[in-house]
Scaffold this active site. Structure first.
Site, PDB file in Angstrom:
ATOM      1  N   ASN A 193     -11.291   0.170  -5.542  1.00 39.11           N
ATOM      2  CA  ASN A 193     -10.779  -0.518  -6.741  1.00 39.11           C
ATOM      3  C   ASN A 193      -9.297  -0.227  -6.992  1.00 39.11           C
ATOM      4  O   ASN A 193      -8.840  -0.179  -8.122  1.00 39.11           O
ATOM      5  CB  ASN A 193     -11.616  -0.181  -7.988  1.00 39.11           C
ATOM      6  N   CYS A 237     -14.656  -3.841  -4.631  1.00 37.38           N
ATOM      7  CA  CYS A 237     -14.363  -3.282  -3.302  1.00 37.38           C
ATOM      8  C   CYS A 237     -14.760  -1.806  -3.320  1.00 37.38           C
ATOM      9  O   CYS A 237     -15.527  -1.376  -4.200  1.00 37.38           O
ATOM     10  CB  CYS A 237     -12.902  -3.490  -2.916  1.00 37.38           C
ATOM     11  N   CYS A 253      -6.959  -1.421  -4.097  1.00 39.83           N
ATOM     12  CA  CYS A 253      -6.247  -2.339  -3.193  1.00 39.83           C
ATOM     13  C   CYS A 253      -6.737  -3.785  -3.337  1.00 39.83           C
ATOM     14  O   CYS A 253      -6.044  -4.625  -3.901  1.00 39.83           O
ATOM     15  CB  CYS A 253      -6.396  -1.900  -1.736  1.00 39.83           C
ATOM     16  N   ARG A 254      -7.934  -4.070  -2.823  1.00 44.45           N
ATOM     17  CA  ARG A 254      -8.379  -5.462  -2.718  1.00 44.45           C
ATOM     18  C   ARG A 254      -8.869  -6.059  -4.038  1.00 44.45           C
ATOM     19  O   ARG A 254      -8.424  -7.138  -4.436  1.00 44.45           O
ATOM     20  CB  ARG A 254      -9.502  -5.576  -1.661  1.00 44.45           C
ATOM     21  N   SER A 255      -9.819  -5.378  -4.714  1.00 44.41           N
ATOM     22  CA  SER A 255     -10.420  -6.028  -5.894  1.00 44.41           C
ATOM     23  C   SER A 255      -9.463  -6.191  -7.076  1.00 44.41           C
ATOM     24  O   SER A 255      -9.518  -7.230  -7.742  1.00 44.41           O
ATOM     25  CB  SER A 255     -11.739  -5.360  -6.307  1.00 44.41           C
ATOM     26  N   ASP A 301     -10.003  -3.986   4.880  1.00 46.40           N
ATOM     27  CA  ASP A 301      -9.520  -2.906   4.015  1.00 46.40           C
ATOM     28  C   ASP A 301      -8.108  -2.519   4.468  1.00 46.40           C
ATOM     29  O   ASP A 301      -7.922  -2.041   5.580  1.00 46.40           O
ATOM     30  CB  ASP A 301     -10.481  -1.718   4.156  1.00 46.40           C
TER      31      ASP A 301
HETATM   32  P1  4NP Z   1      -9.944  -0.820  -1.636  1.00 44.82           P
HETATM   33  O1  4NP Z   1      -9.193   0.120  -0.577  1.00 44.82           O
HETATM   34  O2  4NP Z   1     -11.433  -0.611  -1.436  1.00 44.82           O
HETATM   35  O3  4NP Z   1      -9.505  -2.188  -1.263  1.00 44.82           O
HETATM   36  O4  4NP Z   1      -9.461  -0.389  -3.008  1.00 44.82           O
HETATM   37  C1  4NP Z   1      -9.466   1.487  -0.455  1.00 44.82           C
HETATM   38  C2  4NP Z   1      -8.849   2.371  -1.318  1.00 44.82           C
HETATM   39  C3  4NP Z   1      -9.093   3.725  -1.201  1.00 44.82           C
HETATM   40  C4  4NP Z   1      -9.951   4.177  -0.215  1.00 44.82           C
HETATM   41  C5  4NP Z   1     -10.571   3.297   0.640  1.00 44.82           C
HETATM   42  C6  4NP Z   1     -10.329   1.923   0.505  1.00 44.82           C
HETATM   43  N1  4NP Z   1     -10.178   5.570  -0.067  1.00 44.82           N
HETATM   44  O5  4NP Z   1     -10.910   5.958   0.858  1.00 44.82           O
HETATM   45  O6  4NP Z   1      -9.676   6.367  -0.900  1.00 44.82           O
END
Ligand code: 4NP
Length: 160
Positions: free
Chosen positions: A11, A8, A13-15, A123
């Site tokens: 790294n 994602c 939240c989702r992955s 997201d």
């Molecule tokens: P992820 O979520 O891609 O599912 O881990 C996010 C975590 C942090 C950010 C964006 C999406 N950020 O902009 O810091």
């Protein structure tokens, strides 16, 4: 051993949640000797970070342990992993850019979601706990289908 990488943006939240759910399901199905997984982010925002606490809560609420340190996707991952599962289309575009070539095992996570094939895993970072539970449900059912797909491929390969 077939190696799977979930990717994602951050790294956190989702992955890492996908990795935890995948590991949980292959353990339940006694497939730990055949498949392994890891996760990475296309950005460098959260290198070395623990998963977002809301992701950990959504995993633990379903009895799934979650341990991961954020790391950035690297083009060498294309050689180490048989399958790369992108959470959304932006991730997929960034993965292709970093790899600099096609990877036959690159899919969108929701290519395996019968309810909304090819959609993005939303997201949840700027949302609330409901968003994380929604992501959990999407990942859980998509990963069940993905593991069935992996087992089917394994059987085909064994049959020659
Ligand atoms: P992820 O979520 O891609 O599912 O881990 C996010 C975590 C942090 C950010 C964006 C999406 N950020 O902009 O810091």
């Amino acid at each position: 051993m077939i190696n799977v990488l979930f990717v994602c943006l951050g790294n956190i939240c989702r992955s890492p949640l996908a990795e935890a759910i995948f590991n949980h399901q292959i353990k339940e199905k006694k497939l730990l000797d055949r498949f392994s997984s890891d996760s990475a982010g296309t950005s460098n925002y959260h290198i070395g970070s623990d998963p977002d606490s809301r992701s950990i809560v959504s995993a633990v609420a379903h009895g799934i342990p979650m341990i991961h340190k954020g790391r950035q996707f690297h083009h060498l991952d294309g050689k180490k992993f048989h399958y790369i599962l992108a959470m959304d289309k932006n991730n997929s575009r960034d993965i292709i850019h970093e790899l600099g070539m096609k990877h036959e095992g690159l899919f969108l996570m929701r290519d395996f979601d019968e309810q909304f094939k090819g959609a993005d895993v939303p997201d949840p970072y700027y949302g609330n706990a409901d968003g994380f539970e929604n992501v959990h449900q999407i990942l859980y059912r998509s990963i069940e289908n993905f593991i069935n797909f992996l087992e089917e491929k394994d059987r085909e390969n064994a049959a020659g």
